[in-house]
Design an enzyme around this catalytic site. Sequence first.
Site, PDB file in Angstrom:
ATOM      1  N   GLY A   1       0.822  -1.212   0.000  1.00 21.11           N
ATOM      2  CA  GLY A   1       0.000   0.000   0.000  1.00 21.11           C
ATOM      3  C   GLY A   1       0.854   1.260   0.000  1.00 21.11           C
TER       4      GLY A   1
ATOM      5  N   TYR B   1     -14.678   1.653   9.253  1.00 19.72           N
ATOM      6  CA  TYR B   1     -13.223   1.809   9.374  1.00 19.72           C
ATOM      7  C   TYR B   1     -12.862   2.553  10.669  1.00 19.72           C
ATOM      8  CZ  TYR B   1      -8.634   3.877   8.116  1.00 19.72           C
ATOM      9  OH  TYR B   1      -7.330   4.300   8.102  1.00 19.72           O
TER      10      TYR B   1
HETATM   11  N1  SER Z   1      -7.222   8.319   4.620  1.00 16.11           N
HETATM   12  C1  SER Z   1      -8.124   7.490   5.343  1.00 16.11           C
HETATM   13  C2  SER Z   1      -9.416   7.368   4.668  1.00 16.11           C
HETATM   14  O1  SER Z   1      -9.766   8.277   3.960  1.00 16.11           O
HETATM   15  C3  SER Z   1      -8.360   8.028   6.718  1.00 16.11           C
HETATM   16  O2  SER Z   1      -7.501   7.384   7.578  1.00 16.11           O
HETATM   17  O3  SER Z   1     -10.089   6.417   4.874  1.00 16.11           O
END
Ligand code: SER
Length: 340
Positions: free
Chosen positions: A13, A154
């Site tokens: 990643g 998330y």
């Molecule tokens: N960059 C990430 C997202 O947009 C946030 O941690 O999910």
Amino acid sequence: MRKPVVLITGASGEIGHGLIERLAEEGSHTLVTLDVRELPAELKPKVHRAIVGSIVDKAILDRILAEFEVDLIFHLAALLSTRGEFTPLAAHQVNVEGTLNLLEFAQRQGETHGRPVVFVYPSSIAVYGLPDLATKAAAGRVAEEQFLAPITMYGCNKLYCEHLGRYYARHYRQLAAEPLAGKVDFRCVRFPGLISAVTLPSGGTSDFAPEMIHAAAKGEAYACFVRPDTQIPFMAMPDGVEALIALAKAPRESLRQTVYNVGAFAPTAEEIRNLVLEAFPHAQISYKVDTKRQAIVDSWPADVEDAAARSQWGFAPQFDLASAFGNYLIPTIRARYRKP
Ligand code: SER
């Protein structure tokens, strides 16, 4: 004899890319990587072993445990916030069960070789959930313990794993006859949106900033999916990578908390657009607001309070907004897309 190595999950990643380059430059680490995707070809010579596999596959972790002695883990693998809303159960599986597997792995490592395993974990501004824009405007720079009511899978996953890490570090099997805690030295940074000049994110909701910049450099039109006044913190990828390394190297006794905010600059989408237009005057950047993704970004803070990271382990980002664009993003991106 097992070989002493640094383990990086999610190595293919965006953060993995920068971290491997940086650790390879230091030269003193033997790197083992794990990712469901093949490691990009340019990174392969920089690592000792690139394993293709999932963190939810315990058999793979058992094999790594048998072969390598791991003192330091960068656990980067995750499904980000936009992706997670399309496949919440898969996000939970990777983000929570995968992290739990890695924490167990670190515990076993620590028990077998007798030293604490430093476990560096990137969390996110997605752990925050500000209820409305008025509260977000009034809150300004948000501290670690405020507004912890995330609205994405998330964000929930990251917040819970911060707690799991603290549990493994301090309270693991607290009723057992023999003390077992302290084998996992869990250290966590909450990242803002990260912007890399060399890779593009996938599946995040802070992606409007990097997408806007990369599209302009490629000469492609871009429709930004959030309003011009949208504000969240961002950081240039090299500073994100430095933060992970600095936290990993910090003396244990100087760390008085397990979770640290880190920030660098907090522009609005329109400020980013203006900087992109300064560099690429012909760029076509419009707005086409996606109200659902907008709601996610609106629930994240406008900026973060990161005084603890600065004072306890010397976090000091090199790039502010102007230098991130002028000295890193624009020159590197121009070179990347230059026609041969
Ligand atoms: N960059 C990430 C997202 O947009 C946030 O941690 O999910």
